[in-house]
Write a protein that holds these residues in place. Structure first.
Motif, PDB file in Angstrom:
ATOM      1  N   THR A  59      -1.537   2.072  33.294  1.00  0.00           N
ATOM      2  CA  THR A  59      -0.408   1.979  32.364  1.00  0.00           C
ATOM      3  C   THR A  59      -0.626   0.842  31.365  1.00  0.00           C
ATOM      4  OG1 THR A  59       0.973   2.675  34.228  1.00  0.00           O
ATOM      5  CG2 THR A  59       2.117   1.881  32.274  1.00  0.00           C
ATOM      6  N   ASP A 161      -6.195   9.933  28.462  1.00  0.00           N
ATOM      7  CA  ASP A 161      -5.656   9.460  29.727  1.00  0.00           C
ATOM      8  C   ASP A 161      -6.437  10.170  30.835  1.00  0.00           C
ATOM      9  OD1 ASP A 161      -4.335   8.967  32.060  1.00  0.00           O
ATOM     10  OD2 ASP A 161      -2.317   9.343  31.281  1.00  0.00           O
ATOM     11  N   GLU A 164      -6.685  10.315  36.216  1.00  0.00           N
ATOM     12  CA  GLU A 164      -6.928  11.151  37.399  1.00  0.00           C
ATOM     13  C   GLU A 164      -8.321  11.788  37.364  1.00  0.00           C
ATOM     14  OE1 GLU A 164      -3.683  13.987  37.428  1.00  0.00           O
ATOM     15  OE2 GLU A 164      -2.170  12.409  37.561  1.00  0.00           O
ATOM     16  N   SER A 185      -7.453   4.896  35.994  1.00  0.00           N
ATOM     17  CA  SER A 185      -6.557   4.200  36.931  1.00  0.00           C
ATOM     18  C   SER A 185      -7.232   4.089  38.288  1.00  0.00           C
ATOM     19  CB  SER A 185      -5.249   4.969  37.081  1.00  0.00           C
ATOM     20  OG  SER A 185      -4.519   4.462  38.187  1.00  0.00           O
ATOM     21  N   LYS A 190      -5.590   7.326  43.667  1.00  0.00           N
ATOM     22  CA  LYS A 190      -6.595   7.927  42.787  1.00  0.00           C
ATOM     23  C   LYS A 190      -7.936   8.108  43.505  1.00  0.00           C
ATOM     24  CE  LYS A 190      -3.585   8.384  39.636  1.00  0.00           C
ATOM     25  NZ  LYS A 190      -2.968   7.398  38.814  1.00  0.00           N
TER      26      LYS A 190
HETATM   27  C1  PLP Z   1      -1.864   7.186  37.751  1.00  0.00           C
HETATM   28  C2  PLP Z   1      -1.690   7.650  36.375  1.00  0.00           C
HETATM   29  C3  PLP Z   1      -1.466   6.770  35.310  1.00  0.00           C
HETATM   30  C4  PLP Z   1      -1.149   5.313  35.485  1.00  0.00           C
HETATM   31  O1  PLP Z   1      -2.038   4.566  36.164  1.00  0.00           O
HETATM   32  P1  PLP Z   1      -1.535   3.260  36.952  1.00  0.00           P
HETATM   33  O2  PLP Z   1      -2.825   2.584  37.282  1.00  0.00           O
HETATM   34  O3  PLP Z   1      -0.800   3.735  38.153  1.00  0.00           O
HETATM   35  O4  PLP Z   1      -0.695   2.459  36.032  1.00  0.00           O
HETATM   36  C5  PLP Z   1      -1.424   7.276  34.026  1.00  0.00           C
HETATM   37  N1  PLP Z   1      -1.566   8.591  33.784  1.00  0.00           N
HETATM   38  C6  PLP Z   1      -1.763   9.467  34.773  1.00  0.00           C
HETATM   39  C7  PLP Z   1      -1.945  10.899  34.419  1.00  0.00           C
HETATM   40  C8  PLP Z   1      -1.810   9.044  36.103  1.00  0.00           C
HETATM   41  O5  PLP Z   1      -1.953   9.931  37.078  1.00  0.00           O
END
Ligand code: PLP
Length: 395
Positions: A59, A161, A164, A185, A190
């Motif tokens: 995030t 992003d 995952e 992340s 994860k």
């Molecule tokens: C887990 C996740 C995030 C955020 O990651 P964090 O490390 O938990 O802040 C953002 N986007 C997606 C799609 C995620 O699954």
């Protein structure tokens, strides 16, 4: 009670504690330090990308990426609607408006057609979106080539992003490295974890050094604490990075196991016409299969629904979850502009994530499969009897 089967739980490789101990032995119990440097280098090599900043969360990486693109209050940022809320929240942190885009049915990720419709509509309303956040959900690469072509046509930067999707590839190239910036992340659920953490990656040196600067309270070069802009406390701790170094050593093993798990489920559950999978739609898409996701079509399952399966799993001490609830359906974002044909509504209504942790054994998977087989065979037999009844009645 049977042993609990989790959806995705941390899976240590073995050398994590060695690196964490090193941090303790050298008293590098701080944000920054040798583990952070080594973890960044390892991630850069793994993803064949020039620059990496290890941060406190995925995030945080998204937040910094938007700040560096100059996103401000009243700007608009395009984002996949079918995602976890963390993809969208950083847009709201900046007072900007998320423009939500529906999924396409092949990869379940951002629909290129709806993306272009949205861009043209936003421009015609007087605002060109400042950025596109493209999510690769559950590890599945989106239709990256089409999305990148559209983004280039309108000169809008793309942030991937890939939270995952560490280790997933499109045409052999790691996801997260197609856009101007990519986000990973390492949260506990994860494919690898640092207990909590994230990374921003880019081939642009300035962006990554700027993100490091902003992530350490934007401290200017001076003997005292001098600040010209607002900074954040977003760096990864050297202790967490130690866990990450150990996890990187087993990342390929994890991916191999996640893909095996997907194939195992698929081979055992494909006998049911009403169960379909999120799967690679062609050879271009290579997924880490972080989570195996299915769609349950009650019309072809003797009326069995996703929720019936989920509740039956609960009774067997197995954690299953519906797919992410799309952002255009969330109370917090349902008033934001949405472009789509409700493909993701359908995914949310019928989709289920199956336990997919790399530490699950085939016996664990058999328990999960057993629950589905039991509920499905009962329903299908009942349906068959009903059909016989109907047939005899009409005769
Ligand atoms: C887990 C996740 C995030 C955020 O990651 P964090 O490390 O938990 O802040 C953002 N986007 C997606 C799609 C995620 O699954």
């Amino acid at each position: 009670m049977n042993k609990k089967i989790w959806l995705a739980s941390p899976h240590m490789g073995g050398s994590e504690q060695k690196y964490v101990k090193e941090a303790f032995d050298t008293n590098w119990i701080a944000p920054l330090g040798p583990n952070v440097d080594a973890f960044e280098k390892g991630l850069a090599m793994y993803n064949k990308v020039d620059h990496v900043a290890a941060l406190s969360a995925g995030t945080a990486a998204l937040h910094l990426a938007l700040i560096m693109l100059g996103v401000e209050a009243d700007d608009e940022v395009i984002v996949s609607s079918f995602t976890f809320t963390a993809s969208v929240n950083p847009i709201a942190y900046l007072g900007a408006t998320p423009i939500l885009i529906d999924s396409e049915p092949d990869t379940w990720n951002m629909c290129p057609k709806q993306l272009e419709i949205a861009i043209l509509d936003r421009i015609s309303k007087g605002k060109k979106p400042k950025a596109i956040i493209l999510v690769h959900l559950y590890g599945m690469p989106a239709k990256i080539d089409l999305i990148m072509t559209i983004a280039a046509r309108y000169k809008i930067p793309v942030i991937e992003d890939a939270a995952e999707a560490l280790g997933s590839r499109f045409r052999g190239k790691p996801v997260g490295t197609f856009g101007l910036m990519g986000v990973f992340s390492f949260n506990g659920n994860k494919i690898i974890t640092t207990s909590g953490g994230g990374a921003l990656v880019s081939n642009d040196e300035w962006l990554i050094s700027r993100s490091r600067f902003l992530a350490t309270q934007a401290r200017e070069c001076a003997p005292h604490y001098e600040h010209e802009v607002i900074g954040y406390n977003y760096r990864m701790s050297n202790v967490c990075a130690g866990i990450g170094r150990g996890q990187l050593e087993v990342l390929d093993d994890h991916i191999k196991r996640h893909r095996e798990i997907f194939n195992y489920y698929k081979s055992k559950l494909s006998i049911f016409n009403g169960i379909t999978f999120q799967q690679e739609s062609d050879v271009d898409h290579y997924s880490n299969h972080w989570l195996t996701c299915i769609l349950v079509n009650p019309e072809k399952c003797g009326k069995v629904t996703r929720d019936q399966i989920r509740i039956a799993m609960e009774g067997e001490n197995i954690e299953c979850r519906p797919l992410w609830k799309p952002m255009h359906l969330q109370p917090v974002y349902c008033d934001k502009p949405f472009y789509g044909t409700r493909v993701s509504d359908h995914l949310f209504e019928h989709g289920l994530c199956l336990p997919s942790g790399s530490n699950l054994s085939n016996e664990d998977l058999d328990r999960v499969i057993g629950v589905i087989k039991k509920i499905m065979s009962k329903a299908l037999v009942k349906e068959a009897e009903n059909i016989e009844e109907l047939v005899s009645y009409h005769i």
